[in-house]
Scaffold this active site. Structure first.
Site, PDB file in Angstrom:
ATOM      1  N   TYR A 193       0.810  -1.227   0.000  1.00  0.00           N
ATOM      2  CA  TYR A 193       0.000   0.000   0.000  1.00  0.00           C
ATOM      3  C   TYR A 193       0.842   1.275   0.000  1.00  0.00           C
ATOM      4  CZ  TYR A 193      -3.665  -3.267   1.462  1.00  0.00           C
ATOM      5  OH  TYR A 193      -4.533  -4.314   1.531  1.00  0.00           O
ATOM      6  N   THR A 194       2.090   1.182   0.410  1.00  0.00           N
ATOM      7  CA  THR A 194       2.899   2.402   0.560  1.00  0.00           C
ATOM      8  C   THR A 194       3.883   2.558  -0.598  1.00  0.00           C
ATOM      9  OG1 THR A 194       4.536   1.218   1.895  1.00  0.00           O
ATOM     10  CG2 THR A 194       2.740   2.288   3.074  1.00  0.00           C
TER      11      THR A 194
END
Length: 570
Positions: free
Chosen positions: A83-84
């Protein structure tokens, strides 16, 4: 750097993340496993701690996007790597500057499929700029961080003058989390000299008079201090009755940063309360220093001066290797241009030689003979495109000869003296300092600013009557209760024994049949109502199973005498 840090950063550099767009953290973690054959979770956690979002470093090396957790929080976890996103922060350019110019050694990775640097040619003493702690094979290391400007200035001064006093320019440690350091010059100098010692860090707070609350916005950056642990400790102290001035405490941390709010009871002195909290919670914590560093593969505990001297010696070798590399490259280019200049004397002759040569393999030897040039120069001439065999092109290329000769002379001048190399290092430090300068985040508290407070709870003073029964039950009666009481409650078979006036602020001495005396505070006992038995002393004072009370006195100011009579007549 730790090897895990270096492998991640070098992987990101090779991925083009110094100037390009961010990449998913999962991609970075996967690529790093080519150098670091450990689990993805360990690699990702290491990258998180280097990131801007995590807020652990004064100068983060990773520019992050997404939830990377917070260094000051125990429970605020970072999002999964899918997600990052991340890329290298601009200051990371200083880690890899001239890495392709033979400044450091490269070795095979764990499976010998690619090369990696043994060290990074960083242009400033990064070991002092970002805090680093860890334990490896039984050797612990704990290095606090310092302000980049102060580190660069101190290094420049030590290069100019080896006797420079480090503490004059390196004021005190500086942390990304801010807070305040208890500044003791003698202690700081001892840490700088030996590489060992500790100093105290205090949380930073403000008092909001309109809402009668304290806002804590910065806490010590130590392994034990987190916002959650601080709140839990304060709640424990309130429940235990040790702190009575607090009505509520809550975590108001949001996107703007850390914030712990403490609501106060009316009439509370906020500064005195904070001094109590400093003494009983990790709002005041110690950072232990142990500057244990690998020098040429051997662990050594060094003071700041020695660290900077080691770094300067290593950086000197880096610069020497870079300058030598640049000189060699320029000399090679100059050599080719001098061959090209000879062609300028007779371009038609060069064309005639090439056209008149029957075999391709003989073109280079014939050019060497025709113009008295070596094989490298002849190869360069032979590779020229047909469109470039004109006077304008050759004149433009040969104009660089004088410039190159001047540059080579300058590089030889640098190599001729170690002082000249150190001048280059100083200039680079000054450039780094100017580009990435940042004001100090950690403030200072002078010893005289610390308010001394007692941790003993404030005791209300009022007269009481102490009553002891034969079985050891103690009643602490106020005048109001005594006046209203018609009868006092006792256990069956028990009866009154001793009665005397006292005060809630006094102490009692309790004598037992085991020749022991117990000292206790009157305030430690609850006020007894007429329908209550009171406090059972053998239990409350944790006496032995067959130990019983034989007498109780109020010594008041301890100036009177006590007479003991023993069974044997003494």
């Amino acid at each position: 750097f730790k090897p895990s840090h270096r492998k991640i950063l070098y992987t990101m550099y090779k991925m083009g993340l110094l100037t390009g767009a961010r990449s998913k953290s999962a991609n970075i973690v996967g690529r790093t496993m080519q150098l670091n054959p450990h689990g993805d979770a360990a690699i990702y956690e290491t990258m998180v701690r280097l990131s801007r979002g995590y807020e652990a470093l004064l100068h983060p090396y990773v520019d992050s996007k997404g939830n990377f957790g917070k260094a000051y929080s125990r429970d605020m976890m970072w999002a999964a790597s899918r997600y990052t996103e991340a890329k290298l922060d601009p200051i990371s350019a200083e880690l890899f500057k001239d890495i392709d110019k033979d400044t450091v050694d490269f070795v095979d990775n764990y499976d010998s499929t690619m090369k990696e640097p043994t060290l990074l040619p960083v242009t400033f003493p990064s070991v002092l700029v970002n805090n680093n702690t860890g334990i490896a094979v039984g050797m612990a290391s704990s290095i606090c961080s310092f302000n980049l400007e102060e580190v660069c200035r101190t290094t420049i001064e030590l290069i100019r003058n080896p006797d420079h006093c480090v503490a004059d320019t390196l004021k005190a440690p500086d942390f990304a989390g801010g807070a305040k350091i208890l500044y003791d010059r003698a202690k700081i100098e001892e840490i700088y000299r030996t590489g060992r010692g500790s100093f105290k860090l205090y949380a930073k707070y403000t008092y909001d008079k309109s809402n009668n609350c304290i806002d804590i916005t910065e806490i010590p950056m130590t392994s034990t201090a987190t916002s959650e642990s601080i709140i839990e400790k304060v709640i424990d102290r309130v429940k235990a009755g040790a702190i009575r001035e607090i009505s509520d405490i809550r975590d108001e941390t949001d996107k703007s940063g850390l914030k712990i709010t403490i609501d106060l009871k009316r009439g509370t002195d906020p500064d005195k309360l904070m001094q109590k909290l400093f003494k009983t919670t990790t709002l005041q914590d110690a950072f232990g220093c142990n500057f244990n560093i690998l020098i040429a593969g051997m662990p050594r505990v060094l003071g700041v001066r020695e660290i900077i001297e080691e770094w300067t010696a290593w950086r000197t070798e880096c610069v020497r290797r870079r300058v030598f590399f640049q000189k060699r490259k320029k000399a090679e280019k100059l050599h080719l241009l001098k061959g090209l200049k000879r062609i300028l004397l007779d371009i038609d002759k060069a064309i005639a030689i090439i056209r008149g040569t029957k075999l391709e393999a003989e073109v280079v030897p014939n050019l060497m003979k025709g113009f008295d040039i070596d094989e490298t120069q002849a190869e360069f001439v032979a590779e020229l495109k047909l469109r470039n065999i004109n006077e304008e092109y050759i004149l433009n290329r040969t104009k660089d000869i004088a410039k190159l000769e001047g540059e080579i002379a300058e590089l030889e001048e640098i190599l001729s003296s170690e002082d000249n190399i150190k001048k280059v290092i100083s200039d680079e430090l000054a450039a780094v300092n100017k580009k990435y300068v940042m004001p100090r985040r950690t403030g200072r508290i002078e010893p005289h600013e610390v308010i001394e407070v007692s941790l003993e709870p404030e005791v209300e003073e009022y007269p009481v009557t102490i009553m002891l029964s034969r079985d050891g039950y103690l009643k602490k009666m106020t005048d109001r209760v005594l006046k209203k009481a018609t009868t006092l409650k006792y256990k069956d078979g028990d009866k009154p024994f001793i009665e005397f006036p006292s005060s809630n602020t006094h102490e009692l001495l309790v004598f037992t049949n085991k020749s022991q005396v117990y000292k206790c505070k009157v305030a430690a006992f609850e006020d007894t109502k007429s329908a209550q038995l009171g406090s059972y002393l053998p239990t409350d004072l944790e006496m032995e199973p067959d130990e019983g009370v034989i007498w109780v006195i109020d010594p008041e100011d301890y100036k009177a005498d006590v007479l003991f009579v023993f069974e044997n007549g003494r």
